[in-house]
Design an enzyme around this catalytic site. Structure first.
Site, mmCIF file in Angstrom:
data_model
loop_
_atom_site.group_PDB
_atom_site.id
_atom_site.type_symbol
_atom_site.label_atom_id
_atom_site.label_comp_id
_atom_site.label_asym_id
_atom_site.label_seq_id
_atom_site.Cartn_x
_atom_site.Cartn_y
_atom_site.Cartn_z
ATOM 1 N N ALA A 67 0.888 -1.093 -0.016
ATOM 2 C CA ALA A 67 0.033 -0.204 0.028
ATOM 3 C C ALA A 67 1.084 1.241 0.052
ATOM 4 O O ALA A 67 2.094 1.118 0.273
ATOM 5 C CB ALA A 67 -1.088 0.192 0.990
ATOM 6 N N GLY A 113 -0.028 -5.383 0.586
ATOM 7 C CA GLY A 113 -1.299 -5.220 -0.106
ATOM 8 C C GLY A 113 -1.027 -5.893 -1.823
ATOM 9 O O GLY A 113 -2.076 -6.186 -2.278
ATOM 10 N N GLU A 116 -1.282 -9.404 -0.996
ATOM 11 C CA GLU A 116 -2.753 -9.718 -0.770
ATOM 12 C C GLU A 116 -3.601 -9.746 -2.128
ATOM 13 O O GLU A 116 -4.538 -10.571 -2.219
ATOM 14 C CB GLU A 116 -3.298 -8.811 0.227
ATOM 15 C CG GLU A 116 -2.529 -9.054 1.647
ATOM 16 C CD GLU A 116 -3.258 -8.103 2.511
ATOM 17 O OE1 GLU A 116 -3.956 -8.333 3.443
ATOM 18 O OE2 GLU A 116 -2.656 -6.810 2.489
ATOM 19 N N GLU A 136 3.645 -6.374 7.382
ATOM 20 C CA GLU A 136 3.005 -5.269 8.124
ATOM 21 C C GLU A 136 3.392 -5.055 9.575
ATOM 22 O O GLU A 136 3.222 -4.167 10.156
ATOM 23 C CB GLU A 136 1.585 -5.537 7.921
ATOM 24 C CG GLU A 136 0.801 -5.065 6.520
ATOM 25 C CD GLU A 136 0.900 -6.152 5.538
ATOM 26 O OE1 GLU A 136 0.226 -6.159 4.489
ATOM 27 O OE2 GLU A 136 1.696 -6.792 5.937
#
Length: 258
Positions: A67, A113, A116, A136
């Protein structure tokens, strides 16, 4: 075709190549990118000339390096939860439930992300230089776009706990051994491998492929419901023109015309 700021859409026959186009930011996902990706997925779902999708990143260094952390600064818990909900519902869940096959072509770093998003795809093919991880916890966070749920489904709880708790990256060969990716190829062969695999799938019934995606996803979420869904979808297939053509072609010893 609609112009997008952060997404490129290219065509290779029946395949749409959807490319995150933020190379200077290592293709990090920000709110604009997620919104545009959601819109692109909706558009391609309605395009009957598109039979499958390849998701990848611009350049040869990064698939998606996570992200965009700049958007995290100053964010409170309620805002962060809403961000996760929107990303899950509008992009990650949409990819997972997509009625056409989606392959993530991991051409470099797939972190946070980015990994993911790749986990939500139906299959993953990595370049030999790819690095994958969920870092994270190094920010005092946990994955918020499905990583704690989808990663254990592929690699098991033990490996998932190790990857998430350490935040360490794994290389392409380790990812292959874990079952995290389907294939590892050299970088210049990555898209070609995706196209070859999709072309094999295109020989099969599109309606049966869509039903397969529904059945498998249902069983992953609820194994008991999965068997019921499989039986119902198996029956429903018999009412399609494609099943009638497939059965007829088999009996007539010819290739079906899907």
């Amino acid at each position: 075709m609609t112009a997008y700021h952060t997404i490129l859409v290219e065509r290779e026959g029946k395949t749409a190549v959807v490319k995150i186009n933020r190379e200077a930011k290592l293709n990090a996902l920000n709110k604009e990118t997620l919104a545009e990706l959601s819109a692109v997925l909706d558009m391609l779902a309605e395009d009957v000339t598109v039979r499958g999708i390849v998701l990848t990143g611009a350049g040869n260094k990064s698939f998606i390096a996570g992200a965009d952390i700049l958007e995290f600064e100053g964010m409170d818990g309620a805002s962060a939860e809403l961000l996760a909900i929107e990303g899950q519902r509008n992009v990650m869940d949409k990819i997972e439930a997509y009625p056409k096959p989606v392959i993530a072509a991991i051409n470099g770093f797939a972190l946070g992300g980015g990994l993911e998003l790749a986990l939500a795809a139906h299959m993953r093919i990595a370049s030999s230089t790819a690095k994958l991880g969920l870092p994270e916890v190094s920010l005092g966070l946990i994955p918020g776009y499905g990583g704690t749920q989808r990663l254990p489904q592929l690699v098991g709880k033990g490996r998932a706990f190790e990857m998430i708790m350490t935040g360490d990256m794994v290389n392409a060969e380790e990812a292959l051994a874990y079952g995290l990716v389907n294939y590892v190829v050299e970088g210049d062969e990555l898209l070609g491998k995706c196209y070859t695999l999709l072309e094999r799938i295109y020989l099969r019934s599109p309606k049966a492929i869509a039903a397969t995606i529904k059945a498998v996803n249902t069983g992953v979420l609820d194994p008991r419901e999965g068997f019921q869904k499989e039986m119902a979808l198996f029956g429903a297939c018999f009412d399609t023109d494609e099943a009638k053509e497939g059965i007829r072609a088999f009996l007539e010893k010819r290739k079906p015309n899907f």
